[in-house]
Scaffold this active site. Structure first.
Site, PDB file in Angstrom:
ATOM      1  N   ASP A 123       7.892  20.129  54.471  1.00  0.00           N
ATOM      2  CA  ASP A 123       9.255  20.281  55.008  1.00  0.00           C
ATOM      3  C   ASP A 123      10.146  21.041  54.040  1.00  0.00           C
ATOM      4  O   ASP A 123       9.963  20.954  52.825  1.00  0.00           O
ATOM      5  CB  ASP A 123       9.883  18.893  55.234  1.00  0.00           C
ATOM      6  N   ARG A 173      12.552  26.339  62.015  1.00  0.00           N
ATOM      7  CA  ARG A 173      13.649  25.532  62.559  1.00  0.00           C
ATOM      8  C   ARG A 173      14.980  26.104  62.094  1.00  0.00           C
ATOM      9  O   ARG A 173      15.024  26.897  61.158  1.00  0.00           O
ATOM     10  CB  ARG A 173      13.493  24.059  62.202  1.00  0.00           C
ATOM     11  N   ALA A 176      20.380  23.526  58.407  1.00  0.00           N
ATOM     12  CA  ALA A 176      21.815  23.238  58.347  1.00  0.00           C
ATOM     13  C   ALA A 176      22.631  24.495  58.081  1.00  0.00           C
ATOM     14  O   ALA A 176      22.144  25.454  57.490  1.00  0.00           O
ATOM     15  CB  ALA A 176      22.073  22.214  57.260  1.00  0.00           C
ATOM     16  N   HIS A 212      15.087  22.702  70.208  1.00  0.00           N
ATOM     17  CA  HIS A 212      15.287  22.163  71.566  1.00  0.00           C
ATOM     18  C   HIS A 212      16.099  23.150  72.392  1.00  0.00           C
ATOM     19  O   HIS A 212      16.460  22.869  73.514  1.00  0.00           O
ATOM     20  CB  HIS A 212      16.034  20.825  71.490  1.00  0.00           C
ATOM     21  N   ARG A 273      22.040  12.464  59.885  1.00  0.00           N
ATOM     22  CA  ARG A 273      21.954  13.938  59.902  1.00  0.00           C
ATOM     23  C   ARG A 273      21.802  14.444  61.330  1.00  0.00           C
ATOM     24  O   ARG A 273      22.368  15.465  61.710  1.00  0.00           O
ATOM     25  CB  ARG A 273      20.799  14.433  59.019  1.00  0.00           C
ATOM     26  N   ARG A 274      21.046  13.692  62.139  1.00  0.00           N
ATOM     27  CA  ARG A 274      20.892  14.096  63.557  1.00  0.00           C
ATOM     28  C   ARG A 274      22.239  14.027  64.265  1.00  0.00           C
ATOM     29  O   ARG A 274      22.584  14.874  65.077  1.00  0.00           O
ATOM     30  CB  ARG A 274      19.893  13.194  64.292  1.00  0.00           C
TER      31      ARG A 274
END
Ligand code: FDA
Length: 293
Positions: A123, A173, A176, A212, A273-274
């Site tokens: 990650d 992805r 942030a 998403h 964080r989500r």
């Protein structure tokens, strides 16, 4: 503003105590963080979905804690079906203590994963760990070619980074918006994401499209067709509990869809964080809490 406030709350030990102690919170968190990882994985697999699991541990302050994180990964490898993946945060393996320690610990997990037909993905975390991430990934790949890495489209050099990752498994992805020197607006991040997709789909990497966002999912599908990639030539990745219907719809069309399943005691920072990255999530969270009052 709201995002910054939530990120501050995610780092506050006092807020953590208050929010974690609420039985109502736990109910909502369960939708995004697996309570029983083996059971959750079994259920997702039954529905035709692949998984990557992430052990949410606390901050690692010494070697013993990093070894504890390795043990947690070795334990979870035993319950995963073939074809599954584990997502590993190098800071949990001791990156802030020593790069060599994190490399050795990641290698231990890769060695245990390979004979079981499992993969490991590294990650991306805070910006000051990105150089260490790619240095460790480059070294690990020599012995473990299947080890994957995350690229964050929010970073200014994301497309160049993708171009350098020929042949690798690459999870793309957004990342942030708070990264120093990163793209300034969500629209810039989306444009960067699309550029990265073009590079990955046209190259020899295995793209793991972690989003998403319906528009970016559509762009990925179109580029895959244009570049002659079939369903096995790339995969979609989404978070556990986010757009589950879309996950199943894509899998039903034959696409490879992998669900990112976080589990473990360190759920608080992940959950906050989500909430921070999507204010709509905060409204949903508040509604869920109110509906139980
Ligand atoms: P974004 O949040 O910009 O949303 C775009 C659109 O997608 C929305 O307008 C909506 O249509 C749809 N959408 C998004 N969220 C939705 C929801 N909850 N419900 C319904 N629709 C929704 N972050 C991190 O800090 N560390 C990490 O290790 C990871 N790892 C990771 C792995 C995987 C597999 C994924 C998918 C994501 C992460 N992330 C992460 C989070 C990631 O960086 C990113 O912040 C989120 O995925 C949100 O970005 P999106 O690309 O989904 O789009």
């Amino acid at each position: 503003m709201l995002r910054q406030a939530l990120l501050a709350v995610s780092r506050s030990a006092r807020a953590e105590r208050v929010i974690s102690a609420s039985p109502l919170t736990r109910g909502v968190v369960k939708r995004h963080v697996a309570d029983d990882v083996a059971h959750t994985v079994k259920e997702l697999t039954r529905r035709g979905l692949l998984v990557t699991v992430d052990h949410l541990g606390g901050d690692v302050r010494d070697r013993a804690q990093a070894e504890g994180a390795v043990r947690a990964y070795l334990d979870v490898l035993r319950v995963l079906p073939e074809g599954s993946d584990v997502s590993v945060r190098l800071t949990a393996l001791g990156l802030r203590l020593s790069e060599q320690l994190a490399l050795d610990n990641a290698a231990t997990i890769c060695e245990a994963a390979a004979p079981r037909g499992l993969t490991v993905t590294l990650d991306a975390e805070e910006h000051d760990t990105i150089a260490g991430l790619h240095s460790i990934h480059d070294t690990l790949r020599k012995e473990h070619p299947s080890v994957g890495v995350v690229v964050q489209a929010g970073l200014p050099d994301a497309a160049e980074r993708c171009a350098k990752l020929d042949g690798a498994r690459v999870r793309l992805r957004k990342g942030a918006l708070t990264v120093p020197g990163g793209h300034a607006s969500p629209a810039d991040v989306d444009r960067s994401y699309a550029r990265c997709l073009r590079v990955l789909m046209a190259g020899t990497a295995y793209p793991m499209v972690a989003t998403h966002d319906p528009r970016l999912l559509g762009i990925a599908a179109t580029l895959a067709v244009l570049e002659g990639r079939d369903h096995n030539g790339f995969e979609y990745q989404m978070l556990y509990g986010v757009r589950p219907d879309e996950q199943e719809r894509l899998a039903g069309q034959g696409a490879r869809v992998r669900v990112y399943v976080p589990y473990g005691a360190g759920w608080y920072g992940y959950f906050m964080r989500r909430l921070a990255e999507r204010p709509a999530n905060l409204a949903l969270f508040a509604r869920s809490l109110l509906s139980r009052c």
